[in-house]
Design a protein around this motif. Structure first.
Motif, PDB file in Angstrom:
ATOM      1  N   ILE A 212      15.011   7.084   4.498  1.00 39.89           N
ATOM      2  CA  ILE A 212      13.335   7.200   4.051  1.00 39.89           C
ATOM      3  C   ILE A 212      13.068   8.608   3.728  1.00 39.89           C
ATOM      4  O   ILE A 212      12.669   8.908   2.626  1.00 39.89           O
ATOM      5  N   ARG A 213      13.697   9.451   4.452  1.00 39.27           N
ATOM      6  CA  ARG A 213      13.201  11.028   4.128  1.00 39.27           C
ATOM      7  C   ARG A 213      13.968  11.573   2.853  1.00 39.27           C
ATOM      8  O   ARG A 213      13.652  11.968   1.926  1.00 39.27           O
ATOM      9  N   GLN A 214      15.224  11.019   2.779  1.00 36.84           N
ATOM     10  CA  GLN A 214      16.213  11.441   1.628  1.00 36.84           C
ATOM     11  C   GLN A 214      15.533  10.831   0.303  1.00 36.84           C
ATOM     12  O   GLN A 214      15.717  11.338  -0.703  1.00 36.84           O
ATOM     13  N   ALA A 215      15.018   9.739   0.343  1.00 34.64           N
ATOM     14  CA  ALA A 215      14.215   8.787  -0.665  1.00 34.64           C
ATOM     15  C   ALA A 215      13.072   9.604  -1.139  1.00 34.64           C
ATOM     16  O   ALA A 215      12.532   9.633  -2.458  1.00 34.64           O
ATOM     17  N   LYS A 216      12.348  10.055  -0.320  1.00 29.56           N
ATOM     18  CA  LYS A 216      10.997  10.684  -0.630  1.00 29.56           C
ATOM     19  C   LYS A 216      10.809  12.094  -0.543  1.00 29.56           C
ATOM     20  O   LYS A 216      10.010  12.634  -1.499  1.00 29.56           O
ATOM     21  N   LEU A 217      11.607  12.886  -0.034  1.00 29.72           N
ATOM     22  CA  LEU A 217      11.356  14.285   0.168  1.00 29.72           C
ATOM     23  C   LEU A 217      12.676  14.870  -0.305  1.00 29.72           C
ATOM     24  O   LEU A 217      14.091  14.536  -0.260  1.00 29.72           O
ATOM     25  N   PRO A 218      12.360  16.148  -1.202  1.00 26.27           N
ATOM     26  CA  PRO A 218      13.581  16.795  -1.749  1.00 26.27           C
ATOM     27  C   PRO A 218      14.285  17.650  -0.972  1.00 26.27           C
ATOM     28  O   PRO A 218      13.689  18.188  -0.106  1.00 26.27           O
ATOM     29  N   ASP A 219      15.595  17.807  -1.227  1.00 23.99           N
ATOM     30  CA  ASP A 219      16.438  18.734  -0.146  1.00 23.99           C
ATOM     31  C   ASP A 219      16.253  19.986  -0.678  1.00 23.99           C
ATOM     32  O   ASP A 219      16.541  20.396  -1.715  1.00 23.99           O
ATOM     33  N   PRO A 220      15.871  20.916   0.405  1.00 24.56           N
ATOM     34  CA  PRO A 220      15.508  22.063   0.046  1.00 24.56           C
ATOM     35  C   PRO A 220      16.743  22.998  -0.793  1.00 24.56           C
ATOM     36  O   PRO A 220      16.326  24.011  -1.440  1.00 24.56           O
ATOM     37  N   LYS A 221      17.881  22.519  -0.507  1.00 20.33           N
ATOM     38  CA  LYS A 221      19.046  23.298  -1.026  1.00 20.33           C
ATOM     39  C   LYS A 221      19.123  23.020  -2.628  1.00 20.33           C
ATOM     40  O   LYS A 221      19.876  23.719  -3.181  1.00 20.33           O
ATOM     41  N   VAL A 222      18.642  21.880  -3.031  1.00 23.98           N
ATOM     42  CA  VAL A 222      18.496  21.430  -4.310  1.00 23.98           C
ATOM     43  C   VAL A 222      17.333  21.858  -5.107  1.00 23.98           C
ATOM     44  O   VAL A 222      17.463  22.419  -6.216  1.00 23.98           O
ATOM     45  N   LEU A 223      16.170  21.874  -4.509  1.00 22.64           N
ATOM     46  CA  LEU A 223      14.947  21.903  -5.053  1.00 22.64           C
ATOM     47  C   LEU A 223      14.091  22.520  -3.920  1.00 22.64           C
ATOM     48  O   LEU A 223      13.638  21.993  -2.891  1.00 22.64           O
ATOM     49  N   GLY A 224      13.827  23.857  -4.219  1.00 19.79           N
ATOM     50  CA  GLY A 224      12.962  24.568  -3.047  1.00 19.79           C
ATOM     51  C   GLY A 224      11.660  24.135  -2.705  1.00 19.79           C
ATOM     52  O   GLY A 224      10.860  23.467  -3.603  1.00 19.79           O
ATOM     53  N   ASN A 225      11.434  23.804  -1.418  1.00 17.74           N
ATOM     54  CA  ASN A 225      10.207  23.322  -0.931  1.00 17.74           C
ATOM     55  C   ASN A 225       9.864  23.628   0.537  1.00 17.74           C
ATOM     56  O   ASN A 225      10.892  24.020   1.183  1.00 17.74           O
ATOM     57  N   ALA A 226       8.813  23.367   0.875  1.00 21.66           N
ATOM     58  CA  ALA A 226       8.516  23.438   2.623  1.00 21.66           C
ATOM     59  C   ALA A 226       7.949  22.237   2.934  1.00 21.66           C
ATOM     60  O   ALA A 226       7.263  22.249   3.987  1.00 21.66           O
ATOM     61  N   GLY A 227       8.534  21.139   2.680  1.00 22.71           N
ATOM     62  CA  GLY A 227       7.993  19.758   3.312  1.00 22.71           C
ATOM     63  C   GLY A 227       6.420  19.641   2.778  1.00 22.71           C
ATOM     64  O   GLY A 227       6.031  20.334   1.753  1.00 22.71           O
ATOM     65  N   SER A 228       5.812  18.950   3.691  1.00 21.23           N
ATOM     66  CA  SER A 228       4.331  18.859   3.127  1.00 21.23           C
ATOM     67  C   SER A 228       3.749  20.206   3.145  1.00 21.23           C
ATOM     68  O   SER A 228       3.905  21.017   3.901  1.00 21.23           O
ATOM     69  N   PHE A 229       2.988  20.243   1.996  1.00 28.64           N
ATOM     70  CA  PHE A 229       2.317  21.589   1.954  1.00 28.64           C
ATOM     71  C   PHE A 229       0.943  21.828   2.545  1.00 28.64           C
ATOM     72  O   PHE A 229       0.492  22.777   2.775  1.00 28.64           O
TER      73      PHE A 229
END
Ligand code: EPU
Length: 346
Positions: free
Chosen positions: A223-240
């Motif tokens: 579920i997480r992989q489908a909805k949330l970007p992998d920070p190693k691929v696309l920089g992010n900090a989860g829910s902002f």
């Protein structure tokens, strides 16, 4: 103890911002941690503590000393009649720790799989997902208390009650920078009970019988992989942003105006019903999903996640966050609170 000058933090912040620390040290023990703080104090320089760097917006080069906590180790301490007590060093990766608990037949944390960051950072914001929060599993936390009137550093053991866990909140957030977590002791119930209160997780696992902890772990990862970007691929900090919690009258008037509003009943406060609004829905409805300003943007599969497409920086990200907050306030009259911490603190 040796510090490194002008150290790049690009791979140490999950947004991937190209930022550096004036001085940097990785600390692998409580003793060296203490020496590092003493060193910064003796030079009257500011210090910052990094765990996995996955819940931070570093918007400027960090002056002073940046301390990267690498205190490792995980072990089953004992089993009481009801719980397994497990110690984990603050520098351990959270997801690998969840895997280790499952490998060692200590299930319970599987709903919290794949959350980025370290075990020491996890209690700070009381990480939570799919109906579970780390606060439920905390026995106590070893910390270095750096803020004493007499300027002395003190080791303390904070109990679960001391930590004052709430939705995405704890005593650590009330006193930013004061406590440095070195070790977390979890109390994992020996009797395992699947937590399927999150509807999508229940749906994903409905065909599995008997349902095992590993099945839930795998479903959560999917579920997480489908909805949330992998920070190693696309920089992010989860829910902002946090999901805002509003009282019943605010909820009812919003629901009347916006019948499709996505919300969930939240804990009652002083006997008054509260409702959690899906911030992702609010942001999505305002047309921000996939929105982009230069290399900073809103993730196209989950509007609650802000992303760095490559060469964005923290200042641009904070500008986009402010734009979103202002729009949500104008349309819904609701304030969105930022989840990741700004460094330097502003
Ligand atoms: N929604 C939209 N559009 C979007 C995103 C969400 O309409 O772009 C609506 C959908 O109806 C969806 C609902 O909002 O069903 C809730 O979305 P989701 O299930 O993705 O959960 P969330 O409330 O956005 C929270 C946590 C997540 C956690 C999930 C699952 C917060 C701030 N975030 O997100 O935590 O994984 O629930 O439990 O509470 C994190 O903290 O980094 C994080 C990812």
């Amino acid at each position: 103890m040796r510090t490194l000058p002008n150290f790049s933090l690009k791979s140490l912040n999950s947004f991937g911002f190209d930022i550096s620390a004036e001085e940097y040290i990785a600390v692998a023990s409580s003793d060296v941690l203490r020496q590092a703080i003493d060193y910064a104090k003796s030079k009257s320089m500011p210090w910052y503590v990094l765990g996995g760097g996955s819940n931070l917006v570093i918007h400027e080069n960090l002056p002073g000393l940046t301390i990267h906590v690498h205190i490792m180790g995980k072990k089953l301490v004992t089993k009481t009649s009801s719980h397994a007590l497990v110690d984990v060093g603050a520098g351990e990766n959270w997801h690998e720790f969840v895997q280790w608990t499952l490998d060692n037949n200590l299930p319970g944390l599987e709903n919290l799989a794949l959350i980025p960051g370290t075990c020491g950072a996890a209690p700070i914001q009381n990480i939570g997902a799919y109906g579970s929060e780390i606060g439920q599993f905390i026995d106590s936390i070893e910390v270095l208390d750096t803020q004493q009137d007499d300027d002395e550093l003190r080791w303390q053991t904070l109990t679960k009650a001391d930590c004052q866990f709430k939705y995405r909140h704890s005593v650590f957030k009330d006193h930013p920078g004061r406590y440095i977590v070195t070790q977390v002791r979890l109390a994992i119930p020996l009797e395992w009970c699947p937590n399927l209160q999150y509807a999508e997780l229940a749906k994903h696992t409905s065909n599995i019988s008997p349902l095992l902890p590993l099945d839930i772990f795998e479903a959560v990862c999917k579920i997480r992989q489908a909805k949330l970007p992998d920070p190693k691929v696309l920089g992010n900090a989860g829910s902002f942003f946090h999901n805002p919690v509003v009282d019943e009258s605010t909820y009812l008037s919003l629901k009347e105006k916006f019948p499709n509003l996505v919300s969930f009943p939240s804990q009652t406060v002083n006997g008054q019903a509260q409702f959690k609004l899906a911030a992702g829905w609010l942001i999505d409805q305002c047309g921000f999903k996939g929105y982009r300003q230069g290399d900073i943007g809103v993730y196209d599969k989950q509007a609650l996640v802000l992303v760095n497409h490559g060469h964005g920086n923290g200042k641009e990200l904070l500008q986009l966050a402010t734009l979103i907050q202002e729009k949500i306030h104008a349309v819904y009259g609701v304030d969105l609170t930022q989840e990741p911490m700004n460094l330097p603190t502003s």
